[in-house]
Enzyme design. Structure first.
Site, mmCIF file in Angstrom:
data_model
loop_
_atom_site.group_PDB
_atom_site.id
_atom_site.type_symbol
_atom_site.label_atom_id
_atom_site.label_comp_id
_atom_site.label_asym_id
_atom_site.label_seq_id
_atom_site.Cartn_x
_atom_site.Cartn_y
_atom_site.Cartn_z
ATOM 1 N N GLU A 1 41.512 -105.382 57.290
ATOM 2 C CA GLU A 1 42.712 -105.539 58.110
ATOM 3 C C GLU A 1 43.492 -106.831 57.795
ATOM 4 O O GLU A 1 43.537 -107.760 58.603
ATOM 5 C CB GLU A 1 42.342 -105.499 59.592
ATOM 6 C CG GLU A 1 41.655 -104.204 59.989
ATOM 7 C CD GLU A 1 41.389 -104.083 61.493
ATOM 8 O OE1 GLU A 1 41.615 -105.053 62.222
ATOM 9 O OE2 GLU A 1 40.971 -102.997 61.925
ATOM 10 N N GLU B 1 37.928 -97.051 60.353
ATOM 11 C CA GLU B 1 37.604 -97.433 61.740
ATOM 12 C C GLU B 1 38.435 -96.581 62.680
ATOM 13 O O GLU B 1 39.633 -96.369 62.456
ATOM 14 C CB GLU B 1 37.959 -98.890 62.050
ATOM 15 C CG GLU B 1 36.979 -99.904 61.579
ATOM 16 C CD GLU B 1 37.381 -101.331 61.948
ATOM 17 O OE1 GLU B 1 38.042 -101.548 62.993
ATOM 18 O OE2 GLU B 1 37.027 -102.232 61.175
HETATM 19 O O1 IFM Z 1 36.508 -105.058 66.647
HETATM 20 C C1 IFM Z 1 37.632 -104.852 65.855
HETATM 21 C C2 IFM Z 1 37.242 -104.922 64.388
HETATM 22 O O2 IFM Z 1 36.650 -106.136 64.076
HETATM 23 C C3 IFM Z 1 38.462 -104.740 63.522
HETATM 24 N N1 IFM Z 1 39.202 -103.568 63.894
HETATM 25 C C4 IFM Z 1 39.515 -103.388 65.278
HETATM 26 C C5 IFM Z 1 38.258 -103.507 66.110
HETATM 27 C C6 IFM Z 1 38.604 -103.310 67.606
HETATM 28 O O3 IFM Z 1 39.495 -104.286 68.035
#
Ligand code: IFM
Length: 445
Positions: A171, A356
């Site tokens: 990210e 994710e």
């Molecule tokens: O916990 C985070 C993760 O570290 C990165 N993506 C989003 C998740 C939820 O906020």
């Protein structure tokens, strides 16, 4: 009768990869095994922006409980585990002195995955920047990208041939914009000039790291980009323009530089005067060919003009859709938008992973159980999108639930729970929730 998750899994081909994700600082416990300090530790203690000043010193004590955790991954039927390496664990003091305990930890973890038939899906950086780099300007500096390339080299030398896949940076929008313009994450800077530099150097770090990994002959390299679906507050030209600007900063900056070797002009118009000298020369490094693309997706944002936001002229608000415990609206249609856009505009031939997806909820323990039915429903609605698109011929290759465990949710400390397994932070006891059982039923049937 089949549950909703089972139905989706049945509709997908056998080689569709289901996995579950975590990250180093959020679960390992940075007090253990000679790990050095990261800028998150400092931010948690000093910025006043982290709930309860919670930090990752103990987290889920995964450093010691990794076998229990890998057994949970295996027993649910997941065939891949997305995890990250901790830079300060491997190189706690400087870029030359390797921590043998760090090497040994990841050796055991990776071999533990392979022994259990779990594919290691690695990320090299999930936000735990060694404090020594942060003190010298962190992601605002070209040097950090170069140090990141050296760190990549160490990982390739030590573990590369055992990693199924690797992405350099989790990210990059969060690393750059969220942390240097909004200041919500470490290092908590609020400056357009700093943000513009970080937006570029984090991309440069990605490209340099890919080059290093290619030099080792690794053949399954990708990127993990978080996407947020932008919806205009109204249909005025100004709001539509600002929504495009948000989309350029949040989403297109990263796809376009990686897959097309350029930055979107809407964002560049805002950043140009702050960009590092000769940044254009770096775009050929940033746009190294990749083998797969990863999307992290959670929610949408409504873009509302706001003159008080002097740099950008808008703020992000939430609408009327049902929300998770983060206050994030549940908007699965945004996932479809990004999967289609990535396939059409940037990477039609590449396998696409949802790296994710998941939700925080206020889990309540009743009679020793957590019936997180809302989380099962969240997974169900997003998997519906994926199954439909896959059946339409989109090259979707896998899906990773966030997260295996309740864990350190950054500025929210331990107050938000994303896990399919509940963690009692006092006893470190793991308790699978209903959502874990639902995955297990779907994947091991
Ligand atoms: O916990 C985070 C993760 O570290 C990165 N993506 C989003 C998740 C939820 O906020």
């Amino acid at each position: 009768m089949l549950s909703s998750l089972e139905t989706h899994v049945k509709r997908l081909p056998d080689d569709f990869l289901f996995g579950v994700a975590t990250s180093s600082y959020q679960i390992e416990g940075s007090n253990f095994g000679g790990c050095g300090l990261s800028h998150w530790h400092e931010f948690a203690k000093k910025s006043g922006r982290v709930f309860n000043q919670d930090d990752g010193t103990i987290a889920c004590n995964h450093y010691h409980l990794w076998e229990t955790d890998l057994n949970l991954v295996r027993d649910a039927g997941f065939k891949s585990y997305r995890f990250s390496f901790s830079w300060p664990r491997l190189l706690p003091e400087n870029s030359k002195k390797i921590n043998p305990e760090g090497i040994s930890f990841y050796d055991k973890l990776i071999d533990g995955m392979l022994d259990r038939g779990i594919k290691p899906f690695a990320t090299l950086y999930h936000w735990d920047l060694p404090v020594r780099h942060a003190k010298k300007g962190g992601w605002q500096m070209r040097d950090t990208a170069n140090y990141f390339a050296d760190y990549t080299d160490l990982i390739m030398r030590s573990f590369g041939d055992r990693l199924f896949s690797v992405a350099p940076i989790n990210e990059p929008w969060c690393v750059a914009w969220l942390s240097h313009y909004w200041g919500h994450h470490a290092p908590g800077v609020e400056s357009l000039s700093s943000a513009a530099k970080a937006m570029h150097f984090v991309q440069l770090a990605h490209g340099l790291s890919i080059q290093v990994m290619r030099s080792y002959g690794h053949r399954y390299l990708g990127c993990v980009l978080n996407k947020e679906y932008a919806v205009p507050f109204d249909d005025t030209d100004e709001t539509v323009r600002l929504t495009d600007l948000f989309d350029a900063i949040y989403n297109k900056w990263f796809d376009q530089s990686i897959f097309a070797g350029s930055y979107p002009r809407e964002a560049l118009a805002l950043f140009e005067e702050h960009m590092p000298n000769n940044y254009i020369d770096d775009l050929s490094i940033i746009s190294q060919p990749l083998d797969w693309v990863g999307t992290n997706y959670y929610t949408r944002s409504i873009i509302k003009p706001d003159k008080l936001e002097t740099g950008i002229g808008f703020r992000c608000i939430r609408g009327d859709l049902p929300k998770t415990d983060m206050g994030w609206e549940i908007a699965p249609e945004g996932l479809a938008h990004f999967i289609k856009r990535t396939a059409e505009n940037y990477a039609p031939q590449l396998p696409h992973y949802i790296t994710e997806n998941g939700m925080a909820s206020t889990d309540i323990i009743q009679q020793g159980k957590i019936n997180d039915i809302d989380r099962v429903d969240y997974f169900d609605r997003h998997l519906q999108i994926i199954t439909d698109l896959k059946l339409q011929g989109v090259n979707l290759a896998g899906y990773f639930a966030w997260s295996l465990l309740d864990n350190y949710e950054w500025a929210y400390g331990y107050a938000k729970r994303f896990g399919i397994v509940h963690v009692d932070y006092k006893t470190q006891k793991r308790m699978p929730k209903l959502s874990y059982r639902a995955w297990q039923k779907a994947l091991t049937r």
